[in-house]
Design a protein around this motif. Sequence first.
Motif, short mmCIF file in Angstrom:
data_model
loop_
_atom_site.label_atom_id
_atom_site.label_comp_id
_atom_site.label_asym_id
_atom_site.label_seq_id
_atom_site.Cartn_x
_atom_site.Cartn_y
_atom_site.Cartn_z
N GLY A 278 0.65 -1.10 -0.13
CA GLY A 278 -0.73 -1.34 -0.51
C GLY A 278 -0.89 -2.58 -1.36
O GLY A 278 -0.30 -3.63 -1.11
N MET A 279 -1.67 -2.44 -2.43
CA MET A 279 -2.03 -3.61 -3.23
C MET A 279 -0.84 -4.13 -4.03
O MET A 279 -0.77 -5.30 -4.34
CB MET A 279 -3.18 -3.22 -4.18
N ARG A 280 0.10 -3.24 -4.36
CA ARG A 280 1.28 -3.73 -5.10
C ARG A 280 2.07 -4.72 -4.25
O ARG A 280 2.51 -5.77 -4.73
CB ARG A 280 2.18 -2.55 -5.46
N TYR A 281 2.22 -4.36 -2.98
CA TYR A 281 2.90 -5.28 -2.06
C TYR A 281 2.09 -6.55 -1.88
O TYR A 281 2.63 -7.66 -1.88
CB TYR A 281 3.13 -4.57 -0.73
N ALA A 282 0.76 -6.38 -1.75
CA ALA A 282 -0.09 -7.56 -1.59
C ALA A 282 0.03 -8.48 -2.80
O ALA A 282 -0.05 -9.71 -2.66
CB ALA A 282 -1.54 -7.13 -1.39
N ALA A 283 0.23 -7.89 -3.99
CA ALA A 283 0.39 -8.73 -5.18
C ALA A 283 1.63 -9.60 -5.08
O ALA A 283 1.61 -10.78 -5.43
CB ALA A 283 0.47 -7.84 -6.42
N PHE A 284 2.72 -9.03 -4.55
CA PHE A 284 3.93 -9.84 -4.35
C PHE A 284 3.66 -11.00 -3.39
O PHE A 284 4.05 -12.14 -3.63
CB PHE A 284 5.07 -8.98 -3.79
#
Lengths: 177, 372
Positions: B254-260
């Motif tokens: 989700g967004m954690r991966y998108a942050a990377f």
Amino acid sequence: MGLKFPSAESFVTSRLDEVINWSRKFSLFQYPFVTACCGMEFMAVYGPHYDGARFGSEIPRFSPRQADLLFVVGTVNHKMAPILKRVYEQMAEPKWVIAFGACASSGGFYQNYSTVPGIDRILPVDVFIAGCPPRPEAVLDGIIQLQKQIQDKDSGPSGFSGINPRQTKEELLLSRE
Amino acid sequence: MELILDILLNPVVIALLKIVVIVLVFVAATGTVMTLMERKWMSAVQDRIGPNRANIPFLRDFRGRGALHMAADGLKSIFKEDTVPEGVDLVIFTIAPFFGFISAVVIWAVIPFAAPIGDFTFQITDVNIGILLVFAVTSLGIYGTVLAGWSSNNKFALLGAARGTSQMLSYEIFLGLSLVGVFMVNGSVQVSILVANQNTYWFGDVIPKWGLFTQPLAFVMFFTAMLAEAKRLPFDAPEGESEIIAGYFMEYSGMRYAAFMLAEYIAMVGIAALVTTLFLGGYHVPWLHAEGFQIFGWFMAVPVWLVSALQILAFVGKIIFFCWLIIMVRWTIPRFRFDQIMELGWKKLLPLSLANIVLTALVLLAVDNWNL
């Protein structure tokens, strides 16, 4: 500048669901579970001639956590079935499954002790693509059908995909048609 | 009224406004657009069309040549399940993605966008340690990799983090060494001085003294080291589908991966800005001086605001050029194996960067002694 709203029907009346589903259908990160010769056609789909990337579904994520769409491409035998199921379980919701080709859909011509007769025995499949192997056009059609399913589906109270518990079986069958 | 003016002209408020404009408007937007441009340019390289189907149905099927896929990706990531596997160190797991962000964003504190007008600088702060601050902050990005891999409770993530760390740490060394030549030529590490010195000319008014011409070796090495530092291909050892799956961030969804991912693209824009500032004259438009264009005795006056506007445009243009170059490198050159990355770093680029320092010293000595 050229924008006009001729009738009330064309106004923005969409619910949040529709916007979320819109984003989901155009951002299908795929997990290619390629086991057999169908892989060649799968490569052709994402090659220059057919370019499945046009639908925004070209990004492969090999970590199941980051994938939205599980492409089961090719024969799955009984020894591999638990692994496939585990990959599916590791995927983060919402998730969709495409059975690519005859073997993944029904076992194909393998009527023997070792082959799973269709991955729908172990996973909920959203779209079956027929063919041995399917032509790239058929695969693109499958992707478009999946996009339609995603757009039409109620994204549910928790925002998850899958079968809506509020739906009766008749409604479910109707929505599948 | 006076009170409001006082508040607005307060240096702290001005600095905050600059941070908002540069980081939130320019850097975040460019980073986001680059996630799409990567896919479009990749498609161009591979003779494909690329993503173009996302549309707005009630605006006459507006598609914007695929620009909406950017919005679709972001929105989908927000509404994707946020998986937290068993055995995860939740605090570290949560803060790890932000280290990449911090290191990618703080670089912009010292990057000038245009020549200063009077007291007003187009730069958040002009600290005298300049590039050293950049080094300090970029090395902070390693923590994002280490902590993400360590806290995920996953063997592959840990292996990916180990590979990423050893790559980034070794390239850090000649990232610094490759710039020593630039510091020797300019006699300073302050960014405004480094840029101003590149605005002087050789042979009268013809060839600008860009870092590209004064330190060509350093340019190649710094660019390579920065690619490795940001884990861009061909140096993407932290990822490897056949060996360690998605590497150090494989448990993030989700967004954690998108942050990377977003941090990676913002870092890419940061690299482009650094290389531009150090080697391509920064905001410098060739033959444009503070009063106007001047070449071969020909002169054309340009008003001050237009000079600044041209400089900002030139700077942004150069950044986009380098982003394009980085993406083209990714889709042209096959990726290195891990041992090849280490060999290139320690056996080839490290001696080369030391040789560059010696060579620069000899040339500077010769110039000083014989007034070349």
